[in-house]
Scaffold this active site. Structure first.
Site, PDB file in Angstrom:
ATOM      1  N   GLY A  89       0.810  -1.218   0.000  1.00 23.48           N
ATOM      2  CA  GLY A  89       0.000   0.000   0.000  1.00 23.48           C
ATOM      3  C   GLY A  89       0.839   1.261   0.000  1.00 23.48           C
ATOM      4  O   GLY A  89       0.322   2.354   0.269  1.00 23.48           O
ATOM      5  N   HIS A 113       6.796  18.807   3.629  1.00 28.07           N
ATOM      6  CA  HIS A 113       7.330  17.702   2.839  1.00 28.07           C
ATOM      7  C   HIS A 113       6.505  16.429   3.086  1.00 28.07           C
ATOM      8  O   HIS A 113       6.198  16.083   4.236  1.00 28.07           O
ATOM      9  CB  HIS A 113       8.795  17.444   3.203  1.00 28.07           C
ATOM     10  CG  HIS A 113       9.509  16.600   2.196  1.00 28.07           C
ATOM     11  ND1 HIS A 113       9.416  15.236   2.147  1.00 28.07           N
ATOM     12  CD2 HIS A 113      10.349  16.954   1.164  1.00 28.07           C
ATOM     13  CE1 HIS A 113      10.148  14.762   1.150  1.00 28.07           C
ATOM     14  NE2 HIS A 113      10.732  15.804   0.538  1.00 28.07           N
ATOM     15  N   PRO A 114       6.142  15.708   2.023  1.00 31.43           N
ATOM     16  CA  PRO A 114       5.324  14.502   2.187  1.00 31.43           C
ATOM     17  C   PRO A 114       5.970  13.450   3.078  1.00 31.43           C
ATOM     18  O   PRO A 114       5.275  12.827   3.897  1.00 31.43           O
ATOM     19  CB  PRO A 114       5.167  13.978   0.752  1.00 31.43           C
ATOM     20  CG  PRO A 114       5.401  15.153  -0.116  1.00 31.43           C
ATOM     21  CD  PRO A 114       6.397  16.011   0.607  1.00 31.43           C
ATOM     22  N   ASN A 115       7.290  13.251   2.912  1.00 30.78           N
ATOM     23  CA  ASN A 115       7.970  12.220   3.694  1.00 30.78           C
ATOM     24  C   ASN A 115       8.462  12.735   5.040  1.00 30.78           C
ATOM     25  O   ASN A 115       8.197  12.134   6.089  1.00 30.78           O
ATOM     26  CB  ASN A 115       9.164  11.653   2.906  1.00 30.78           C
ATOM     27  CG  ASN A 115       8.750  11.001   1.607  1.00 30.78           C
ATOM     28  OD1 ASN A 115       8.455  11.706   0.639  1.00 30.78           O
ATOM     29  ND2 ASN A 115       8.730   9.679   1.572  1.00 30.78           N
ATOM     30  N   ASP A 116       9.181  13.841   5.003  1.00 27.97           N
ATOM     31  CA  ASP A 116       9.825  14.334   6.225  1.00 27.97           C
ATOM     32  C   ASP A 116       8.825  14.811   7.267  1.00 27.97           C
ATOM     33  O   ASP A 116       9.089  14.699   8.475  1.00 27.97           O
ATOM     34  CB  ASP A 116      10.782  15.481   5.891  1.00 27.97           C
ATOM     35  CG  ASP A 116      11.945  15.025   5.028  1.00 27.97           C
ATOM     36  OD1 ASP A 116      12.230  13.813   5.012  1.00 27.97           O
ATOM     37  OD2 ASP A 116      12.551  15.886   4.358  1.00 27.97           O
ATOM     38  N   THR A 171     -36.462 -32.524   7.399  1.00 30.41           N
ATOM     39  CA  THR A 171     -35.050 -32.871   7.397  1.00 30.41           C
ATOM     40  C   THR A 171     -34.773 -33.584   6.081  1.00 30.41           C
ATOM     41  O   THR A 171     -35.600 -34.374   5.616  1.00 30.41           O
ATOM     42  CB  THR A 171     -34.688 -33.794   8.573  1.00 30.41           C
ATOM     43  OG1 THR A 171     -35.507 -34.966   8.525  1.00 30.41           O
ATOM     44  CG2 THR A 171     -34.925 -33.091   9.917  1.00 30.41           C
ATOM     45  N   HIS A 172     -33.642 -33.265   5.462  1.00 29.74           N
ATOM     46  CA  HIS A 172     -33.331 -33.781   4.119  1.00 29.74           C
ATOM     47  C   HIS A 172     -34.379 -33.342   3.101  1.00 29.74           C
ATOM     48  O   HIS A 172     -34.582 -34.012   2.079  1.00 29.74           O
ATOM     49  CB  HIS A 172     -33.234 -35.314   4.120  1.00 29.74           C
ATOM     50  CG  HIS A 172     -32.249 -35.874   5.090  1.00 29.74           C
ATOM     51  ND1 HIS A 172     -30.918 -36.094   4.773  1.00 29.74           N
ATOM     52  CD2 HIS A 172     -32.393 -36.250   6.391  1.00 29.74           C
ATOM     53  CE1 HIS A 172     -30.290 -36.592   5.824  1.00 29.74           C
ATOM     54  NE2 HIS A 172     -31.166 -36.680   6.823  1.00 29.74           N
ATOM     55  N   SER A 302     -41.966 -11.001 -13.449  1.00 25.42           N
ATOM     56  CA  SER A 302     -41.710 -11.516 -14.782  1.00 25.42           C
ATOM     57  C   SER A 302     -42.115 -10.496 -15.828  1.00 25.42           C
ATOM     58  O   SER A 302     -43.098  -9.765 -15.654  1.00 25.42           O
ATOM     59  CB  SER A 302     -42.482 -12.818 -15.009  1.00 25.42           C
ATOM     60  OG  SER A 302     -42.397 -13.246 -16.352  1.00 25.42           O
ATOM     61  N   SER A 303     -41.350 -10.460 -16.925  1.00 28.79           N
ATOM     62  CA  SER A 303     -41.702  -9.586 -18.039  1.00 28.79           C
ATOM     63  C   SER A 303     -42.695 -10.245 -18.983  1.00 28.79           C
ATOM     64  O   SER A 303     -43.200  -9.602 -19.902  1.00 28.79           O
ATOM     65  CB  SER A 303     -40.436  -9.206 -18.814  1.00 28.79           C
ATOM     66  OG  SER A 303     -39.822 -10.380 -19.336  1.00 28.79           O
ATOM     67  N   LYS A 308     -46.902 -12.668 -11.629  1.00 30.80           N
ATOM     68  CA  LYS A 308     -45.849 -13.416 -10.940  1.00 30.80           C
ATOM     69  C   LYS A 308     -45.059 -12.480 -10.020  1.00 30.80           C
ATOM     70  O   LYS A 308     -44.687 -11.378 -10.406  1.00 30.80           O
ATOM     71  CB  LYS A 308     -44.905 -14.040 -11.958  1.00 30.80           C
ATOM     72  CG  LYS A 308     -43.908 -15.048 -11.382  1.00 30.80           C
ATOM     73  CD  LYS A 308     -43.175 -15.768 -12.518  1.00 30.80           C
ATOM     74  CE  LYS A 308     -42.311 -16.901 -12.009  1.00 30.80           C
ATOM     75  NZ  LYS A 308     -41.151 -16.424 -11.236  1.00 30.80           N
ATOM     76  N   ASN A 310     -41.727 -12.532  -7.289  1.00 33.31           N
ATOM     77  CA  ASN A 310     -40.556 -13.310  -6.879  1.00 33.31           C
ATOM     78  C   ASN A 310     -40.013 -12.863  -5.528  1.00 33.31           C
ATOM     79  O   ASN A 310     -40.231 -11.718  -5.116  1.00 33.31           O
ATOM     80  CB  ASN A 310     -39.450 -13.183  -7.931  1.00 33.31           C
ATOM     81  CG  ASN A 310     -39.856 -13.749  -9.276  1.00 33.31           C
ATOM     82  OD1 ASN A 310     -40.690 -14.654  -9.355  1.00 33.31           O
ATOM     83  ND2 ASN A 310     -39.269 -13.222 -10.342  1.00 33.31           N
ATOM     84  N   GLU A 315     -33.229 -13.107  -2.682  1.00 33.78           N
ATOM     85  CA  GLU A 315     -32.312 -13.372  -3.789  1.00 33.78           C
ATOM     86  C   GLU A 315     -31.149 -12.370  -3.798  1.00 33.78           C
ATOM     87  O   GLU A 315     -29.991 -12.738  -4.032  1.00 33.78           O
ATOM     88  CB  GLU A 315     -33.067 -13.323  -5.111  1.00 33.78           C
ATOM     89  CG  GLU A 315     -33.992 -14.509  -5.324  1.00 33.78           C
ATOM     90  CD  GLU A 315     -34.890 -14.369  -6.549  1.00 33.78           C
ATOM     91  OE1 GLU A 315     -35.593 -15.339  -6.860  1.00 33.78           O
ATOM     92  OE2 GLU A 315     -34.876 -13.293  -7.192  1.00 33.78           O
TER      93      GLU A 315
END
Length: 455
Positions: A89, A113-116, A171-172, A302-303, A308, A310, A315
């Site tokens: 980064g 200064h950006p660094n100092d 179940t299942h 639905s179109s 319908k 949904n 979803e």
């Protein structure tokens, strides 16, 4: 490395320009919460450097004010570096240093200064992962955790409303003994409560910051007390509970805390997947599905098929869950990319983690507001399915035995007749295997749901 042209109206300088040239990969820039957190760290660092007499007070004050403006989102367009960049980064850290230095100079005329000055006492290797952690902790605390509380409250409301709505257990995906719809929603609520507990535990781990470790964890060029002063200031400005890393070598060479936070988000996504799929199943129909509950009708489904509707909110949430699980796979892989004293996939960890946390927060609120709060039950449909389920023979085991009860079920299914009718037809009451009262009591579907010893 030679001269480089920088747009005249840009606040950033040559290092940012070089990074823009070097990484034309995705067009995705660093998430704003990470940039804002990094700016908050720069502000706190300038304040601490002035307190410790490490930086001219006028320059420190100018940096602090400039960084605060960046943290408030006033200069978001000045951070063009792609997410897919140097793994530490560094490019984003220098982008921030250059922007803050330029703003401080324009406001005061001082040579900053950006660094100092802006980066004094810091390295990309400790500030950037700290910024990710700060952003992630704040997103989890301020966005996701309240959203989980809201969803838990909504689920509790349905749990109470449906407390006596008996339905077939499954179940299942096959008929099982009855439960109440309220019990199912109580299970969903508990999933969300546990997700919240896991999230908060992971947030606490991520609140440990590697600030002060500088390049490799030794703290070279950071004065004693610098990290503590920065974090103290950061806690005041964020209302946070951040703390210095117990071991800087661990905190910089690994990002296990962020992997753990992503893991908590993934578990939440798994829980939401289960909940949303159950809602879709129970709301399926209106004729050829289960039809046990009605989800709020939000838009045409639905179109081509008139009328319908949904389950659009579940979803949408399921797609968020798929994205979060995928993000976690990336974060897991990236988290394993620590080599010696540094992880070199920090930007993608930060980007994916912030996306997961913010997407989940929005999804949980949407699910609560636009779906769960408006769910109604078709109580008669639920009862009819429960009473017609062959599984309700189970309480008769103690009277008839397993084999005889199984024969009742097979005949019931074969002839499409109720369990009660078959028991009577096979002469079990006449034979004295059980009384009529015992048969009625055993086949009371609501009573079958009340035998749990759970609190």
């Amino acid at each position: 490395m030679g001269e480089l042209e920088v747009p005249a109206d840009a606040l950033w300088g040559a290092q940012t320009a070089r990074a823009v040239q070097n990484f034309p990969i995705s067009g995705l820039t660093m998430p704003l919460p990470i940039l804002h957190a990094l700016a908050q760290i720069k502000s706190a660092a300038a304040h601490a450097n002035a307190e410790l007499s490490l930086l001219d007070p006028a320059i420190a004050h100018a940096i602090e004010l400039a960084a605060d403006d960046v943290a408030r989102g006033m200069h978001d367009s000045q951070f063009p570096v792609d997410v897919f960049q140097t793994g530490s980064g560094t490019s984003t850290n220098m982008n921030m240093n250059e922007v803050v230095a330029r703003l401080a100079h324009l406001a005061t005329g001082l040579e900053v200064h950006p660094n100092d000055h802006v980066n004094a006492g810091q390295s990309s290797n400790d500030t950037f992962p700290s910024a990710i952690r700060v952003a992630a902790v704040l997103a989890a605390r301020d966005l996701l955790e309240p959203a989980l509380q809201q969803l838990s409250t909504a689920l509790h409301g349905r749990q109470s409303a449906f407390a006596d709505v008996v339905k077939a257990g499954r179940t299942h995906l096959m008929d099982a003994v009855p439960v109440t719809l309220g019990q199912e929603f109580g299970g969903y609520r508990r999933q969300i409560e546990l997700a919240r507990e896991r999230l908060l535990a992971a947030v606490d781990g991520a609140a440990e910051l590697p600030l002060g470790g500088t390049a490799v964890g030794t703290g070279l060029n950071a004065e004693p007390g610098f990290a503590a002063a920065v974090i103290s200031r950061l806690n005041r400005t964020t209302d946070g509970d951040f703390r210095e890393a117990w071991d800087h070598f661990e905190a910089q060479s690994t990002q296990d805390a962020l992997v753990a936070l992503s893991g908590a988000a993934k578990v939440l996504a798994v829980s939401l997947t289960k909940i949303c799929n159950d809602l879709r199943w129970m709301g399926s129909g209106p004729r050829a599905g289960l039809g046990e509950i009605h989800l709020p009708a939000l838009q045409p489904g639905s179109s081509i098929m008139p009328g319908k509707v949904n389950p659009v909110v579940p979803e949408a949430v399921l797609m968020v869950c798929a994205q979060v699980i995928g993000n976690d796979a990336t974060i897991t892989t990236a988290g394993a990319a620590g080599n010696f004293e540094l992880n070199v996939m920090l930007p993608v960890i930060g980007r994916n983690l912030l996306e997961s946390l913010t997407f989940l927060a929005s999804a949980c609120r949407l699910l609560a507001d636009r779906c769960v709060d408006g769910i109604t039950a078709d109580e008669q449909r639920c009862l009819d399915l429960a009473q017609s389920s062959p599984a309700i023979v189970t309480p008769l085991n103690r009277y008839l035995g397993y084999e005889a009860a199984a024969a009742v079920v097979k005949q019931s299914v074969r002839e499409s007749r109720s369990i009660r009718d078959i028991v009577l037809a096979r002469g079990h009451v006449e034979a004295g295997d059980l009384t009529q009262a015992q048969l009625d009591e055993a086949l009371d579907v609501l009573s079958m749901t009340r035998t749990s010893s759970a609190p």
